[in-house]
Enzyme design. Structure first.
Site, PDB file in Angstrom:
ATOM      1  N   ASP A  96     -19.101   4.596 -43.713  1.00 31.89           N
ATOM      2  CA  ASP A  96     -17.630   4.605 -43.757  1.00 31.89           C
ATOM      3  C   ASP A  96     -17.194   4.189 -45.160  1.00 31.89           C
ATOM      4  OD1 ASP A  96     -14.938   4.724 -43.065  1.00 31.89           O
ATOM      5  OD2 ASP A  96     -14.911   2.764 -42.120  1.00 31.89           O
ATOM      6  N   TYR A 101     -10.383   5.912 -48.890  1.00 33.43           N
ATOM      7  CA  TYR A 101     -10.508   7.343 -49.171  1.00 33.43           C
ATOM      8  C   TYR A 101      -9.219   8.104 -48.860  1.00 33.43           C
ATOM      9  CZ  TYR A 101     -15.641   7.216 -49.658  1.00 33.43           C
ATOM     10  OH  TYR A 101     -16.919   6.996 -50.085  1.00 33.43           O
ATOM     11  N   CYS A 106     -15.944   7.988 -40.351  1.00 32.54           N
ATOM     12  CA  CYS A 106     -14.682   7.994 -41.114  1.00 32.54           C
ATOM     13  C   CYS A 106     -14.077   9.386 -40.988  1.00 32.54           C
ATOM     14  CB  CYS A 106     -14.984   7.676 -42.576  1.00 32.54           C
ATOM     15  SG  CYS A 106     -13.580   7.855 -43.671  1.00 32.54           S
ATOM     16  N   ASN A 107     -12.895   9.455 -40.410  1.00 29.41           N
ATOM     17  CA  ASN A 107     -12.261  10.775 -40.202  1.00 29.41           C
ATOM     18  C   ASN A 107     -12.019  11.494 -41.519  1.00 29.41           C
ATOM     19  OD1 ASN A 107     -11.035  10.894 -37.148  1.00 29.41           O
ATOM     20  ND2 ASN A 107     -11.271   8.813 -37.890  1.00 29.41           N
ATOM     21  N   THR A 108     -11.541  10.742 -42.517  1.00 28.26           N
ATOM     22  CA  THR A 108     -11.238  11.362 -43.808  1.00 28.26           C
ATOM     23  C   THR A 108     -12.511  11.946 -44.416  1.00 28.26           C
ATOM     24  OG1 THR A 108      -9.659   9.539 -44.057  1.00 28.26           O
ATOM     25  CG2 THR A 108     -10.027  10.933 -45.984  1.00 28.26           C
ATOM     26  N   CYS A 135      -7.998   7.641 -37.354  1.00 24.37           N
ATOM     27  CA  CYS A 135      -8.635   6.918 -38.453  1.00 24.37           C
ATOM     28  C   CYS A 135      -9.480   5.829 -37.819  1.00 24.37           C
ATOM     29  CB  CYS A 135      -7.564   6.309 -39.363  1.00 24.37           C
ATOM     30  SG  CYS A 135      -8.242   5.153 -40.563  1.00 24.37           S
ATOM     31  N   THR A 136     -10.726   5.722 -38.250  1.00 25.23           N
ATOM     32  CA  THR A 136     -11.664   4.774 -37.645  1.00 25.23           C
ATOM     33  C   THR A 136     -11.046   3.382 -37.513  1.00 25.23           C
ATOM     34  OG1 THR A 136     -13.200   5.879 -39.122  1.00 25.23           O
ATOM     35  CG2 THR A 136     -14.068   4.072 -37.805  1.00 25.23           C
ATOM     36  N   HIS A 137     -10.373   2.960 -38.574  1.00 22.59           N
ATOM     37  CA  HIS A 137      -9.842   1.603 -38.619  1.00 22.59           C
ATOM     38  C   HIS A 137      -8.759   1.347 -37.567  1.00 22.59           C
ATOM     39  CE1 HIS A 137     -11.803   1.784 -42.512  1.00 22.59           C
ATOM     40  NE2 HIS A 137     -11.516   0.526 -42.751  1.00 22.59           N
TER      41      HIS A 137
HETATM   42  N1  DGL Z   1     -12.116   5.069 -42.186  1.00 23.67           N
HETATM   43  C1  DGL Z   1     -11.227   6.006 -42.816  1.00 23.67           C
HETATM   44  C2  DGL Z   1     -10.829   7.110 -41.854  1.00 23.67           C
HETATM   45  O1  DGL Z   1     -11.231   7.131 -40.707  1.00 23.67           O
HETATM   46  C3  DGL Z   1      -9.967   5.394 -43.316  1.00 23.67           C
HETATM   47  C4  DGL Z   1     -10.049   4.458 -44.437  1.00 23.67           C
HETATM   48  C5  DGL Z   1      -9.860   5.068 -45.787  1.00 23.67           C
HETATM   49  O2  DGL Z   1      -8.764   5.522 -46.129  1.00 23.67           O
HETATM   50  O3  DGL Z   1     -10.851   5.028 -46.486  1.00 23.67           O
HETATM   51  O4  DGL Z   1     -10.110   7.993 -42.257  1.00 23.67           O
END
Ligand code: DGL
Length: 261
Positions: free
Chosen positions: A4, A36, A68-70, A181-183
């Protein structure tokens, strides 16, 4: 190996490790590239490819998890073309939302790069004949979640500002909210508290279930091994990141190391 941008992927690690404890895990995060969600796409793609490539040189890897989705949206197909390993990435659970919504109005809460990606744009176009999809980009929530994962205590979540006007389930407000988003899993309870009647879909849970099934079916992991050694890797041991060692030990990692890129 779980990757991630920051510590959000630890939510994957916790769940998978609980069900499959006797495997060795690498947790890899890009503490220099984080976040990201609002950076240049080519910058992110180059970093991820270098990081994953270099981790694969360290040891035999059974499965690469892009938590991480992004990162998944930007690199999943590129990584699959480049590397000869099974790779599973988390993506916003839009299909699931279309099955659950009753008023056909869905909300996707994610990073800027996810929200404005061609991948999401194409899905929205395909579904536009029937579904309205309201997009909410939020980097502020990414920063807050990362702080929470690092042990900080926070008050006044901006979620309250974003969602308090959405209490009813009319056509004007989505009845189903995708955490893309994972977070953002960390905010599930806050959202349920604010939006009692809405459906909250956590894309992490759907991907984690998929990963667990995949591991059980395809990976010959040792169910009896007594000793496991999980390691965390970051890109640079900055002073701030060094302080994370204790937190990472608490999560279950015996060491925090550097992966050169
Ligand atoms: N973990 C990232 C996601 O799922 C988000 C955090 C980031 O912007 O790096 O998109």
């Amino acid at each position: 190996m779980i990757f991630d941008s920051g510590l959000g992927g630890l939510l994957f690690y916790n769940q998978i490790k609980r069900i499959i404890p006797y495997s060795n895990y690498f947790y890899v995060f890009d503490n220099i590239g984080f976040p990201y969600g609002n950076k240049d796409k080519n910058y992110i793609i180059n970093r991820i490819i270098k990081i994953i490539n270099n981790i694969c040189k360290l040891s035999k890897i059974d499965l690469i998890i892009i938590a991480c989705n992004t990162a998944s949206i930007l690199t999943l197909s590129k990584l699959r073309n480049l590397l000869n390993y099974p790779i599973i990435g988390v993506l916003p659970a839009i299909q699931m939302a279309t099955k659950l919504t009753k008023n056909n109005h869905i909300c996707l809460l994610a990073t800027n790069n996810t929200i404005y990606s061609t991948y999401i744009g194409n899905i929205i176009n395909k579904l536009s004949y029937k579904y309205k999809i309201t997009l909410i980009p939020s980097m502020q929530l990414v920063y807050l979640a990362e702080k929470i994962l690092q042990g900080y205590y926070l008050l006044n979540l901006p979620l309250y500002k974003i969602f308090t006007t959405w209490k009813n389930n009319s056509k004007e407000t989505p009845d189903t909210i995708i955490l893309g988003c994972t977070h953002f899993s960390l905010f599930t309870l806050n959202l349920l508290h604010i939006l009692k009647k809405k459906i909250i879909i956590d894309s992490n849970i759907i991907t984690i279930n998929f990963i667990l099934n995949f591991i059980k079916k395809n990976i010959n992991y040792n169910q009896n091994s007594k000793f496991t050694c999980d390691k965390a890797y970051c890109v640079s041991l900055t002073k701030k990141t060094k302080n994370l060692s204790i937190i990472l030990q608490h999560y279950g990692f015996e060491s925090l190391n550097i992966i050169n890129i």
